[in-house]
Design a protein around this motif. Structure first.
Motif, PDB file in Angstrom:
ATOM      1  N   ARG A 139      12.231  52.572  37.780  1.00  0.00           N
ATOM      2  CA  ARG A 139      12.853  52.692  39.006  1.00  0.00           C
ATOM      3  C   ARG A 139      14.175  52.227  38.827  1.00  0.00           C
ATOM      4  N   LYS A 140      14.540  51.191  38.056  1.00  0.00           N
ATOM      5  CA  LYS A 140      16.017  50.785  37.913  1.00  0.00           C
ATOM      6  C   LYS A 140      16.940  51.532  37.183  1.00  0.00           C
ATOM      7  N   GLN A 141      16.299  52.266  36.148  1.00  0.00           N
ATOM      8  CA  GLN A 141      17.084  53.505  35.467  1.00  0.00           C
ATOM      9  C   GLN A 141      17.596  54.445  36.610  1.00  0.00           C
ATOM     10  N   ALA A 142      16.588  55.015  37.391  1.00  0.00           N
ATOM     11  CA  ALA A 142      16.834  56.154  38.495  1.00  0.00           C
ATOM     12  C   ALA A 142      17.553  55.624  39.348  1.00  0.00           C
ATOM     13  N   GLN A 143      17.628  54.544  39.611  1.00  0.00           N
ATOM     14  CA  GLN A 143      18.595  53.778  40.695  1.00  0.00           C
ATOM     15  C   GLN A 143      19.933  53.864  40.149  1.00  0.00           C
ATOM     16  N   ALA A 144      20.118  53.368  38.925  1.00  0.00           N
ATOM     17  CA  ALA A 144      21.415  53.207  38.243  1.00  0.00           C
ATOM     18  C   ALA A 144      21.946  54.668  38.088  1.00  0.00           C
ATOM     19  N   LEU A 145      21.093  55.636  37.604  1.00  0.00           N
ATOM     20  CA  LEU A 145      21.643  57.156  37.423  1.00  0.00           C
ATOM     21  C   LEU A 145      22.134  57.607  38.961  1.00  0.00           C
ATOM     22  N   ARG A 146      21.386  57.357  39.673  1.00  0.00           N
ATOM     23  CA  ARG A 146      21.704  57.800  40.962  1.00  0.00           C
ATOM     24  C   ARG A 146      22.878  57.308  41.803  1.00  0.00           C
ATOM     25  N   GLU A 147      23.206  56.030  41.534  1.00  0.00           N
ATOM     26  CA  GLU A 147      24.551  55.379  41.858  1.00  0.00           C
ATOM     27  C   GLU A 147      25.729  55.924  40.909  1.00  0.00           C
ATOM     28  N   ILE A 148      25.424  56.271  39.461  1.00  0.00           N
ATOM     29  CA  ILE A 148      26.517  56.933  38.947  1.00  0.00           C
ATOM     30  C   ILE A 148      26.883  58.280  39.484  1.00  0.00           C
ATOM     31  N   ASP A 149      25.910  59.065  39.865  1.00  0.00           N
ATOM     32  CA  ASP A 149      25.995  60.406  40.102  1.00  0.00           C
ATOM     33  C   ASP A 149      26.742  60.434  41.535  1.00  0.00           C
ATOM     34  N   GLU A 150      26.336  59.472  42.457  1.00  0.00           N
ATOM     35  CA  GLU A 150      27.103  59.235  43.779  1.00  0.00           C
ATOM     36  C   GLU A 150      28.534  58.791  43.467  1.00  0.00           C
ATOM     37  N   GLY A 151      28.696  57.966  42.708  1.00  0.00           N
ATOM     38  CA  GLY A 151      30.049  57.381  42.765  1.00  0.00           C
ATOM     39  C   GLY A 151      30.925  58.028  41.743  1.00  0.00           C
ATOM     40  N   ILE A 152      31.133  57.676  40.349  1.00  0.00           N
ATOM     41  CA  ILE A 152      32.146  58.412  39.435  1.00  0.00           C
ATOM     42  C   ILE A 152      31.794  59.825  39.169  1.00  0.00           C
ATOM     43  N   GLY A 153      30.332  60.200  39.290  1.00  0.00           N
ATOM     44  CA  GLY A 153      30.037  61.712  39.129  1.00  0.00           C
ATOM     45  C   GLY A 153      30.473  62.441  40.145  1.00  0.00           C
ATOM     46  N   ALA A 154      30.693  61.860  41.561  1.00  0.00           N
ATOM     47  CA  ALA A 154      31.165  62.558  42.498  1.00  0.00           C
ATOM     48  C   ALA A 154      32.733  62.549  42.535  1.00  0.00           C
ATOM     49  N   GLY A 155      33.343  61.899  41.547  1.00  0.00           N
ATOM     50  CA  GLY A 155      34.807  61.731  41.779  1.00  0.00           C
ATOM     51  C   GLY A 155      35.254  60.535  42.391  1.00  0.00           C
ATOM     52  N   HIS A 156      34.354  59.540  42.512  1.00  0.00           N
ATOM     53  CA  HIS A 156      34.862  58.070  43.174  1.00  0.00           C
ATOM     54  C   HIS A 156      34.726  57.022  42.073  1.00  0.00           C
ATOM     55  N   TRP A 157      35.832  56.471  41.716  1.00  0.00           N
ATOM     56  CA  TRP A 157      35.733  55.354  40.573  1.00  0.00           C
ATOM     57  C   TRP A 157      36.162  54.459  41.314  1.00  0.00           C
ATOM     58  N   SER A 158      35.127  53.165  41.229  1.00  0.00           N
ATOM     59  CA  SER A 158      35.329  51.947  41.557  1.00  0.00           C
ATOM     60  C   SER A 158      34.990  50.907  40.565  1.00  0.00           C
ATOM     61  N   SER A 159      35.711  50.092  39.952  1.00  0.00           N
ATOM     62  CA  SER A 159      35.618  49.132  38.823  1.00  0.00           C
ATOM     63  C   SER A 159      34.409  48.249  39.504  1.00  0.00           C
ATOM     64  N   ASP A 160      34.422  47.647  40.583  1.00  0.00           N
ATOM     65  CA  ASP A 160      33.311  46.706  41.149  1.00  0.00           C
ATOM     66  C   ASP A 160      31.907  47.510  41.162  1.00  0.00           C
ATOM     67  N   ARG A 161      32.191  48.766  41.643  1.00  0.00           N
ATOM     68  CA  ARG A 161      30.785  49.457  41.648  1.00  0.00           C
ATOM     69  C   ARG A 161      29.999  49.625  40.307  1.00  0.00           C
ATOM     70  N   MET A 162      31.010  50.127  39.486  1.00  0.00           N
ATOM     71  CA  MET A 162      30.403  50.551  38.133  1.00  0.00           C
ATOM     72  C   MET A 162      29.985  48.915  37.572  1.00  0.00           C
ATOM     73  N   THR A 163      30.603  47.908  37.558  1.00  0.00           N
ATOM     74  CA  THR A 163      30.304  46.709  37.107  1.00  0.00           C
ATOM     75  C   THR A 163      28.664  46.471  37.781  1.00  0.00           C
ATOM     76  N   GLU A 164      28.563  46.498  38.932  1.00  0.00           N
ATOM     77  CA  GLU A 164      27.270  46.202  39.741  1.00  0.00           C
ATOM     78  C   GLU A 164      25.967  47.279  39.211  1.00  0.00           C
ATOM     79  N   THR A 165      26.677  48.571  39.122  1.00  0.00           N
ATOM     80  CA  THR A 165      25.677  49.509  38.703  1.00  0.00           C
ATOM     81  C   THR A 165      25.072  49.194  37.398  1.00  0.00           C
TER      82      THR A 165
END
Length: 277
Positions: A139-165
């Motif tokens: 579950r945690k892996q799926a959530q982390a990958l989903r957050e990556i796809d919704e974040g930097i994978g969609a062109g949105h880079w946030s250092s804080d968000r990447m750290t949390e993910t």
């Protein structure tokens, strides 16, 4: 008894799982050997069809927008020379090419970290505990990958968000695994049953070989992809160094912070001197 070795081997495996979090989890920071300098950015970045937006909560300028050679700083259009307009286009193209590659590295690093933890779980956990931990990791892996796809994978880079993910999801899972592995080792050691200790020791030794073989190939492949990022960052740095764009205070526009690489040999020598009796 050799139960300290069991704990040591397990700790090493869990450390490996945690260490697969890439540098970008701690900020947009590339300092691998092939890079000419250490790089970072104080900005969050949005890459859209209409242009690139660099923005931050504190510091000036707070927002920089560029597209097709045009530049806007804190809502004001900035006139640039033809040469600087070309430089801005090259910079925009470079960032657009870079984002998907960083996203791919983040995905693979996440998968590598959770794969290591899954291997540790399969080795040390038993019965219902194993099933529960594996399900939670999934579950945690799926959530982390989903957050990556919704974040930097969609062109949105946030250092804080990447750290949390990345760092957050993996470090939490490592903490749970440490507790489980430690509990198993201590229980076996205190039971006085030498066969249990021997069985756990055999698992630890098998894990050492299995995890090393599994992680070595995948981590080398990931490292090769990470190293390919450096020349592209070097190119962005060169473009930024070359443009003549100045802010209202006369300072150059810096979207990328460029610092000389630290001398690792000096750091190691200093550490040895401090550690010496």
């Amino acid at each position: 008894m050799r139960h300290p070795l069991i704990l040591g081997t397990a700790a090493l495996a869990l450390s490996l799982a945690a260490s697969t979090v890439p540098a970008e989890a701690h900020g947009f920071n590339f300092s691998t050997d092939p890079c000419k300098y250490d790089y970072s950015t104080p900005y969050d970045v949005d890459v859209t069809a209409s242009g690139l937006s660099f923005h931050r909560a504190s510091g000036t300028p707070a927002k920089v927008f560029l597209h097709d050679g045009a530049l806007r700083v804190d809502g004001k259009d900035i006139a640039v020379s033809r040469a600087d307009a070309d430089a801005l286009r090259r910079y925009e193209d470079g960032v657009r090419r870079l984002m998907p590659q960083v996203a791919e590295i983040a995905r693979e690093a996440t998968q590598l970290g959770f794969s290591a933890m899954t291997t540790v779980t399969l080795t040390f956990a038993d019965g219902d505990q194993r099933a529960g931990m594996l399900e939670k990791l999934k579950r945690k892996q799926a959530q982390a990958l989903r957050e990556i796809d919704e974040g930097i994978g969609a062109g949105h880079w946030s250092s804080d968000r990447m750290t949390e993910t990345l760092a957050g999801s993996i470090s939490d899972s490592v903490g749970e695994l440490v507790g489980s592995v430690t509990s198993s080792a201590v229980t076996a050691a205190l039971s006085g049953d030498s066969s249990k200790v021997a069985a756990l020791q055999a698992r630890a030794e098998a894990l050492d070989k299995t995890l090393d073989r599994e992680m070595d190939k995948r981590s080398h492949a990931l490292d090769a992809k990470t190293q390919k990022i450096c020349p592209q960052i070097d190119d962005l740095a060169a473009v930024q160094r070359g443009w003549g764009i100045r802010l209202s205070d006369g300072k150059p526009l810096e979207l990328l912070t460029i610092k000389p690489k630290e001398n690792k040999d000096d750091d190691e020598s200093a550490h040895k001197k401090v550690a010496s009796p």
